[in-house]
Design an enzyme around this catalytic site. Structure first.
Site, PDB file in Angstrom:
ATOM      1  N   ASP A 131       0.804  -1.224   0.000  1.00  0.00           N
ATOM      2  CA  ASP A 131       0.000   0.000   0.000  1.00  0.00           C
ATOM      3  C   ASP A 131       0.834   1.270   0.000  1.00  0.00           C
ATOM      4  OD1 ASP A 131      -2.575  -1.160  -0.118  1.00  0.00           O
ATOM      5  OD2 ASP A 131      -2.365  -1.770   1.966  1.00  0.00           O
ATOM      6  N   ASP A 192      -6.362  -4.755  -5.460  1.00  0.00           N
ATOM      7  CA  ASP A 192      -6.095  -3.373  -5.036  1.00  0.00           C
ATOM      8  C   ASP A 192      -4.686  -2.915  -5.443  1.00  0.00           C
ATOM      9  OD1 ASP A 192      -7.574  -5.142  -3.414  1.00  0.00           O
ATOM     10  OD2 ASP A 192      -7.685  -3.745  -1.769  1.00  0.00           O
TER      11      ASP A 192
HETATM   12  N1  GLY Z   1      -7.214  -1.733  -0.252  1.00  0.00           N
HETATM   13  C1  GLY Z   1      -7.989  -2.244   0.804  1.00  0.00           C
HETATM   14  C2  GLY Z   1      -9.443  -2.092   0.606  1.00  0.00           C
HETATM   15  O1  GLY Z   1      -9.908  -1.675  -0.460  1.00  0.00           O
HETATM   16  O2  GLY Z   1     -10.168  -2.399   1.527  1.00  0.00           O
END
Ligand code: GLY
Length: 414
Positions: A131, A192
């Protein structure tokens, strides 16, 4: 950390990389032609009051009962400290508000967070995650694009380098979660992750080092092959054998079932494949973005705001407004890249979904008091976390969606 930005031109056509992009001020003239003008004004007002409430601290991932609390303390971290995957969305909103208004208070708030993100990556605090792309694109690349801050540039490159350590051979994917030695996480990535790739694309442009771009190309191609299923739905997570690189299989963490389609994941697919298709020029990624978009649009309830998993198309399950906001940005991004029929369909769907969000999913529309910009998102239904609450990412992408529709010539941070 690297020491200084190169004296080369910004690959997005902005001229000298040290020259800030012009701030797109919101004008009365524009508000006459944009139906979302008053929604945009409301969001900017809420960002302003949240800055006053939080100062240099960070709100938690989601609201509780419609209110953001400071991020809770954790071992080694005080309350409101910069940890977790969502803190970049908060300065991201401040930079959008700065672009919309030109008001120095938004810039000053964002700059305070730049300093904290520099510290975070320098000290290696809570950076064992893919992330880093979400975090540093909004907290550092955005201000670098707007102000030319050398500190933001250095922190962005350092974060990209930390992200590159997660690129796993021979699978050719960036490990999503956890420690690089954790056998349960080796070879696993999640949809993601597509939004984390633009940090590497930016690092390639800035440094001229091909290794960042090569990682983006390989990672995204593998996701297009496997995380998108034959019926155009997506897995939330997919694992490759870390020793051989062979595909193992897909599963979910936040969706209803391993073989269902988590709504936010599908929306990450629309936006993420559209962004990475442009970065790589890989037509397979563009096709993956179209497939994600078509499946999503075919599984929406009447008001265009998905249930938290696309397996639900009616009934009382919670909606995930954040998935809708991300989808609006994705459809808006995708529309200029596709043929005329699709382009019209995607643009019109983006506008309809945004209308629905404004009319039915905001504090003004609901007549409720909340410091979220957007109500009714879901963090994790299976985990019982942040269900039917505001969320930092829902707020950020709602604001980005409004800016995309209202501010002519706005240039994305991703
Ligand atoms: N990237 C984590 C979510 O979308 O919950």
């Amino acid at each position: 950390m690297p020491t200084s930005p190169p004296q080369t031109s910004d690959a997005r056509g902005g001229g000298d990389c040290l020259s800030p992009s012009p701030v797109q001020r919101w004008t009365g003239e524009a508000s006459l032609i944009c139906e979302f003008a008053s929604a945009l004004d409301d969001t900017v007002a809420t960002v302003r009051s949240n800055i006053a409430a939080f100062g240099p601290h960070y709100p938690d991932d989601t609201t509780v009962g419609g209110r953001y609390l400071p991020r809770p303390a954790a071992p080694g971290f005080a309350p409101g400290a910069n940890r977790g995957w969502t803190t970049g969305f908060w300065p991201g909103m401040q930079w959008l508000a700065y672009e919309v208004t030109g008001a120095p208070g938004f810039r000053a708030a964002g700059e305070e967070h730049v300093a904290d993100f520099e510290r975070r990556v320098e000290l290696g605090e809570d950076i064992d995650t893919h992330d880093l792309g979400f975090l540093y694109t909004l907290a550092c690349v955005a201000p670098w694009r707007l102000t030319g801050s050398a500190g933001a540039w250095r922190a962005g490159i350092a974060a990209a380098d930390a992200l590159m350590t997660r690129f796993s051979e021979p699978a050719g994917v960036v490990q999503a979660w956890g420690d690089l030695t954790d056998p349960a996480q080796r070879g696993r990535t999640i949809i993601d992750s597509l939004l984390n790739m633009p940090l590497l694309t930016w690092a390639a442009e800035q440094t001229g080092q091909e290794r960042y771009a090569a990682a983006v190309a390989r990672h995204c191609a593998r996701l297009a092959e496997r995380i998108v299923r034959p019926d155009d739905s997506t897995f939330h997570t997919f694992t490759w054998d870390p020793a051989t690189g062979a595909p193992v299989g897909g599963s979910t963490a936040q969706g209803a079932h391993d073989d269902s389609c988590w709504a936010r994941g599908q929306a990450w697919g629309v936006l993420g494949f559209a962004l990475n298709a442009q970065a790589t020029g890989d037509a397979r990624l563009l096709r993956a973005a179209e497939r994600c978009a078509d499946y999503l649009l075919a599984h929406l309830p009447a008001d265009g705001v998905p249930y938290w998993d696309l397996v639900f198309t009616s009934g009382d399950e919670p909606r995930d407004s954040s998935a809708a906001a991300i989808a609006v940005c994705g459809l808006h991004e995708l529309a200029p890249l596709v043929n005329a029929e699709r382009s019209e369909r995607y643009s019109s769907a983006a506008r309809d979904i945004l209308r629905s969000l404004v009319k039915g999913y905001t504090p003004g529309a609901d007549g409720v008091r909340s410091d979220a910009l957007l109500l009714h998102s879901v963090y994790s239904a299976p985990g019982g976390v942040g269900v039917d609450e505001g969320s930092l990412w829902g707020d950020y992408f709602y604001l980005e969606a409004l800016v995309r529709h209202c501010v002519t010539g706005w240039r994305r941070y991703w």
